[in-house]
Design an enzyme around this catalytic site. Structure first.
Site, short mmCIF file in Angstrom:
data_model
loop_
_atom_site.label_atom_id
_atom_site.label_comp_id
_atom_site.label_asym_id
_atom_site.label_seq_id
_atom_site.Cartn_x
_atom_site.Cartn_y
_atom_site.Cartn_z
N GLY A 199 0.83 -1.20 0.00
CA GLY A 199 0.00 0.00 0.00
C GLY A 199 0.87 1.25 0.00
O GLY A 199 0.92 1.99 0.99
N GLY A 251 0.91 4.31 -0.63
CA GLY A 251 0.27 5.62 -0.76
C GLY A 251 1.19 6.64 -0.11
O GLY A 251 2.42 6.56 -0.28
N ALA A 252 0.62 7.58 0.66
CA ALA A 252 1.45 8.64 1.25
C ALA A 252 2.41 8.07 2.30
O ALA A 252 3.64 8.12 2.14
CB ALA A 252 0.55 9.71 1.86
N LEU A 253 1.87 7.48 3.37
CA LEU A 253 2.74 6.97 4.44
C LEU A 253 3.64 5.83 3.93
O LEU A 253 4.83 5.80 4.21
CB LEU A 253 1.90 6.49 5.63
CG LEU A 253 2.75 5.93 6.76
CD1 LEU A 253 3.53 7.04 7.47
CD2 LEU A 253 1.91 5.14 7.76
N GLY A 254 3.03 4.91 3.17
CA GLY A 254 3.80 3.77 2.67
C GLY A 254 4.97 4.21 1.81
O GLY A 254 6.09 3.69 1.92
N ASN A 271 -4.27 3.20 10.32
CA ASN A 271 -5.17 3.90 11.23
C ASN A 271 -6.31 2.99 11.60
O ASN A 271 -6.73 2.15 10.81
CB ASN A 271 -5.79 5.11 10.51
CG ASN A 271 -5.02 6.39 10.74
OD1 ASN A 271 -4.15 6.46 11.61
ND2 ASN A 271 -5.32 7.39 9.94
N LYS A 277 -4.67 5.93 19.65
CA LYS A 277 -4.63 6.64 18.36
C LYS A 277 -6.04 6.72 17.78
O LYS A 277 -6.42 7.75 17.21
CB LYS A 277 -3.66 5.94 17.40
CG LYS A 277 -3.63 6.60 16.03
CD LYS A 277 -2.24 6.91 15.52
CE LYS A 277 -2.26 7.92 14.39
NZ LYS A 277 -2.23 7.37 13.07
N ASN A 285 -7.89 10.10 16.71
CA ASN A 285 -8.39 10.28 15.33
C ASN A 285 -9.91 10.50 15.33
O ASN A 285 -10.41 11.28 14.52
CB ASN A 285 -8.06 9.06 14.47
CG ASN A 285 -6.60 9.00 14.05
OD1 ASN A 285 -5.99 7.94 14.02
ND2 ASN A 285 -6.01 10.14 13.74
N ASN A 302 -10.42 13.76 13.27
CA ASN A 302 -10.63 13.55 11.83
C ASN A 302 -12.03 13.89 11.30
O ASN A 302 -12.14 14.65 10.33
CB ASN A 302 -10.23 12.12 11.44
CG ASN A 302 -8.74 11.88 11.62
OD1 ASN A 302 -8.08 12.58 12.36
ND2 ASN A 302 -8.21 10.88 10.95
#
Ligand code: KPL
Length: 293
Positions: free
Chosen positions: A7, A9-12, A95, A175, A179, A183
């Site tokens: 995955g 994406g951004a964090l990965g 998350n 967490k 969130n 969020n």
């Protein structure tokens, strides 16, 4: 050692880039436009600036460690794909609540993880390293295992702040409650995280969400000062646009069912009503049903 990012994406992409820059052999598993872009290279900006040629693929491969960074609603599909290879130690850095349990149905060796590293996708193939954080990894049953110690060591070799812990389940819930309070409010009101504490109307809602989350956690045997933690994280990430706000802006599905939804479900199981979390859950689902994802 072969590291796989399930995955990217951004964090990965950020974790993969930091691993590759430290000399690890990294496989970036992605799909769609992100996969096509990664085949042409990965750009990192923000706290570090670099461009990397990366190995990107649609399907996972055998690896020594696989970090799972897909959105929570894609965990089941990712787990099924990982079951077809030998992914090594599988460590979730996602998350929400429940990802590890889904992964465990298909993978032998699963560790829980939480991270506060911040990354955003500026464009496909371009990740912005927005903030250094801390990453915790651990066994779900609370044992301190060699695998958890090894994964934390690998993260540290990649220059990340990381620690193996014996209370990962507690940290995953902490967490999730944070969130849950930040969020959906930022996504509904289209504001950055700081507004949750700066605007007293929004703070009242955030505080109520945090108190409900705290009550559920207390009944699970976990004590933490949810209201102060939410305030602290919202202040520390004041300039961030939360991941849920970004999802809503891009008309993508959100992780609400694994965040506020998880609190509501656990509350029901324990006989605790969580009306504010439930209201936010329905409102975000309402936005999702009106979007094109
Ligand atoms: O984890 C986050 C998210 O956006 O998902 C916070 C902590 C709220 C930072 O933006």
């Amino acid at each position: 050692m072969k590291i796989q990012i399930m995955g990217a994406g951004a964090l990965g992409s950020l974790v993969g880039a930091l691993m590759q820059l430290s000399g690890f052999d990294v496989v970036f598993v992605a799909r769609g436009k992100q996969l096509s872009a990664l085949k042409g290279g990965l750009r990192v900006s923000g706290l570090i600036q670099t461009e990397l040629d990366v190995y990107a693929t649609r399907k996972p491969e055998n690896a020594d460690i696989t970090f799972v960074t897909v959105k929570a609603y894609d965990t089941e599909a990712a787990a099924k794909e990982l079951a077809e290879v030998d992914p090594g130690i599988v460590c979730s850095l996602q998350n929400g609540v429940g990802n590890e349990e889904i992964l465990q149905k298909c993978c032998d060796k699963v560790l829980g993880g939480v991270t506060s590293y911040a990354a955003n996708l500026a464009d496909y193939g371009h990740v912005v390293y927005a903030g250094e954080g801390f990453t915790y990894v651990g066994e779900l049953d609370g044992r301190m295992s060699n695998e958890a110690v090894e994964v934390a060591e690998v993260l540290r070799k990649a220059g990340m702040r990381a620690e193996a812990v014996s209370d990962i389940h507690f940290r995953i819930w902490v967490k999730a409650v944070i969130n849950a309070a930040i969020n959906p409010i930022t996504a509904l009101c289209r504001v950055r995280n700081g507004m949750v504490v700066e605007n007293e109307n929004l703070w009242r809602v955030a505080e109520a969400v945090a108190l409900e989350g705290r009550e559920v956690m207390l009944r699970m045997g976990y004590d933490f000062d949810a209201v102060s933690e939410v305030r602290k994280v919202a202040e520390m990430t004041a300039e961030n646009r939360s991941s849920m706000l970004q999802d809503v802006e891009r008309e993508r599905r959100t992780e609400i069912d694994f965040i506020n939804g998880a609190i509501v479900r656990k509350g029901m199981e324990l006989g605790i009503n969580c009306p504010v979390n439930e209201t936010l859950l329905y409102l975000i689902r309402g936005i999702e049903s009106g979007s094109s994802h």
